[in-house]
Scaffold this motif. Structure first.
Motif, short mmCIF file in Angstrom:
data_model
loop_
_atom_site.label_atom_id
_atom_site.label_comp_id
_atom_site.label_asym_id
_atom_site.label_seq_id
_atom_site.Cartn_x
_atom_site.Cartn_y
_atom_site.Cartn_z
N PRO A 335 -9.75 6.23 -4.43
CA PRO A 335 -10.55 6.75 -2.90
C PRO A 335 -10.63 6.40 -1.63
N PHE A 336 -9.53 4.81 -1.75
CA PHE A 336 -9.16 4.09 -0.27
C PHE A 336 -8.74 5.58 0.26
N TYR A 339 -9.99 8.35 1.70
CA TYR A 339 -10.35 8.02 2.46
C TYR A 339 -9.38 8.08 3.86
N LEU A 340 -7.70 7.78 3.35
CA LEU A 340 -6.99 7.16 4.40
C LEU A 340 -6.70 8.67 5.03
N ARG A 342 -8.42 11.57 4.90
CA ARG A 342 -9.40 11.63 5.20
C ARG A 342 -9.02 11.82 6.65
N ARG A 343 -9.44 9.94 7.38
CA ARG A 343 -8.81 10.15 8.93
C ARG A 343 -7.64 9.12 9.46
#
Lengths: 350, 273
Positions: A335-336, A339-340, A342-343
């Motif tokens: 999940p991390f 998240y990366l 996406r960002r």
């Protein structure tokens, strides 16, 4: 009022010191927790007494705690620290060399390459170098081959675009994963030892393993740290680095060899434990910024603590049975990673 | 007698069978701003890269104060020449101060940290390009012009004798273009720096350079003063435009009037192959 150059520089050095002190303290605490926690939990006081030799083995009143700590927990915690540190510094080095914050040993399939080398050694029973070294040596050879393959495929005109890099990593990783499955298929009576090893974990930790892999990882880490400042320049661009005195091709080559050494050593004792090399450098970068001179030691410390704690969790979450720690790191890491992804444009400007 | 600051002699460079540079030579003194002009693919950037040994010329030599650059290590070269490369995209959030401090790297031992003297040099460099107030800002948040000024400050922090600039004003707004060029020329005059600048922009080069070098297909077509190099004839031949250069008394510099592109059928020579 804009702070002066000197103030900014002092502040930065103070932050570096603070971060290192906090992380060292964190590692000590993590180690104590790691030794205490397990199917049988032992109080910190007793751990301290055993480690300092105040409680020794008494043949008349055998105390199993002494044996558990000395022969099981202590090597396991130390091995966890070494493996966590190895995966983290490998992640830092790869992100720098590939100039790409998404790089890490597992994401790019390099761990799978090492795993294939290791399973080849197990199944074919290689012993061209003294038995115990066969697994790390084969892991190293395939680790390096995989890294050069992925790097070669994804590099175009001096840059390594993130999309190409990830796709090359997935493809090469899948290839080696398939080859690992094939090794299991033909493993016959050695199947159980391959599977057991592949699950990824520190449950087989012994002093013997620790003695073999620690020097390898230390050597690789020293080489990587040697090039900390060069890596700073290389993350800006090879043109920049070479105009500031860095022999870029030589540095890239040496870093890739050193990284392979570190990853192979870690994989050979712990199997594939994913995402540590991605999570840790990112969290540390958020704390101290992108300077590799602090990023590297801080990631080593944080990676060691992270591994010890996740391994302790793996031991107690489903007690009395133990889950492979690779499952836990993937549960946290995947999940991390998303998240990366996406960002990334927002955060890193690419 | 004082040696010529920079001598480039008969530099030849090629990739396999393609010759990119063919016997390029020029000289520059301390305090001079040299502009290298030419169409795409004429070898401008290659020339710059051959000068600091980023590329190794097949033939010819580059001398700084009569010392062969090819005999120097990368680190030694970095103490002689500061480079501002074309693409300054910084992907990791280093602060402007950290970037400029990197300019001190070539003068430090591997594990030596920057001392007071380094900070003094860095401060002076940042002042020269007016980026002191950006010191704590991450590069990823700066505008194109600000980034370029930070990179120039880093090159200055190397305390070089020679500054190599590859299209320093590319993608910048007009006011930032002038700002950067004012800084560069001021540095050349004040700190006796020799500046070699590759540019696409005829007007900017005419306005700020002391001497121009015009490259066409890897050869020096013309070299010398602005008015000698940017003749109507040369502009027609090299850039395929009709234009002329005049002295503009209002700004005390040369300016280029571009009348228009040559009609296509008149294309002379054209791209090889």
């Amino acid at each position: 009022m804009v702070p002066s150059i000197e103030e900014l520089h002092q502040k930065k050095l103070a932050l570096w010191t603070l971060v290192l002190v906090v992380l060292i303290a964190g590692l000590v605490i993590a180690s104590i927790i790691g030794i205490c926690v397990g199917t049988i939990s032992i109080s910190p006081g007793k751990v301290f007494a055993i480690l300092t030799g105040q409680i020794t083995v008494d043949p008349l009143h055998p105390d199993t705690d002494v044996a558990i700590i000395r022969e099981v927990r202590l090597p396991r915690v130390l091995l966890g620290a070494v493996v966590g540190a190895a995966l983290s510094i490998a992640g830092v080095a790869m992100q720098g060399v590939f100039r790409n914050p998404m790089a890490s040993p597992s994401v790019l399939g390099i761990s799978s390459g090492a795993a294939f080398g290791a399973s080849l050694a197990i199944v074919l029973g290689f012993s061209f170098v003294s038995g115990q070294f066969a697994i790390p040596v084969m892991a190293f050879v395939f680790c390096m081959a995989t890294m050069f393959l992925v790097y070669g495929i994804s590099r175009t005109g001096g840059i390594v675009p993130v999309e190409t890099l990830l796709l090359a990593g997935i493809a090469v990783g899948s290839l080696f994963a398939a080859l690992v499955s094939f090794m299991q298929f033909i493993a016959e009576e050695k199947l159980s030892s391959v599977v057991f090893w592949l699950m990824g974990g520190l449950n087989q930790a012994t002093w013997g393993q620790l003695i073999i892999v620690t020097p390898l990882i230390a050597l690789g880490s020293v080489i990587i740290f040697w090039y900390a400042r060069d890596l700073n320049l290389m993350t800006i661009g090879e043109d920049h680095a070479s105009s500031l005195g860095v022999e870029t091709q030589k540095v890239i080559l040496r870093l890739m060899v050193a990284t392979s050494l570190v990853v192979a050593a870690a994989v050979s004792v712990s199997g594939v434990i994913g995402f540590v090399g991605l999570i840790i450098p990112h969290m540390i970068r958020l704390m101290v910024g992108p300077d590799h001179r602090i990023l590297m030691p801080a990631s080593i410390l944080a990676g060691a603590s992270f591994m010890i704690i996740t391994d302790a969790l793996a031991r107690i979450l489903m007690a009395p049975s133990e889950m492979p720690v690779g499952i836990l790191t993937a549960l946290i890491g995947a999940p991390f990673f998303l998240y990366l992804l996406r960002r990334r444009r927002h955060m890193m400007g690419w | 007698m004082v040696a010529t600051r920079l001598k480039v002699q008969g530099v030849e460079f090629g990739y396999k069978s393609v010759r990119v540079l063919d016997g390029v030579g020029f000289e520059a003194e301390a305090g001079e701003v040299i502009g290298v002009l030419g169409p795409n693919g004429s070898g401008k950037t290659t020339l710059l890269k051959c000068m600091n040994k980023a590329l190794k010329p097949r033939l010819g030599s580059v001398l700084v104060d009569d010392r062969e650059v090819s005999d120097l290590t990368r680190k030694e070269i970095a103490r002689e020449m500061g480079v501002v490369p074309q693409n300054s995209g910084v992907n990791f959030p280093f602060t402007a101060l950290e970037i400029v401090l990197m300019g001190r790297g070539p003068s430090l031992g591997r594990f030596q940290t920057e001392g007071d003297e380094d900070l003094r040099i860095v401060k002076r460099s940042m002042k020269a390009t007016d980026v002191l107030e950006l010191a704590a800002r991450p590069m990823t948040e700066l505008s194109g012009g600000e980034k370029q000024r930070v990179i120039i400050a880093r090159a200055l922090a190397q305390c070089p004798k020679i500054l190599l600039l590859d299209e320093p004003t590319l993608h910048l707004d007009v006011n930032h273009q002038l700002e950067i060029m004012d800084i560069v020329r001021h540095l050349a005059r004040e700190q006796r720096l020799t500046v070699v600048m590759v540019s696409h922009d005829l007007n900017l080069a005419a306005r700020y350079c002391d001497k121009l070098i015009l490259l066409l297909e890897g050869k020096v077509l013309a070299a010398g003063k602005v008015e000698e190099v940017l003749t109507s004839e040369n502009m027609e031949r090299v850039f395929k435009i009709r234009g002329s250069v005049q002295y503009d008394a209002n700004v005390n510099t040369w300016t280029v009037s571009i009348l228009g592109a040559l009609p296509r059928q008149n294309e002379i020579g054209g791209d090889s192959d």
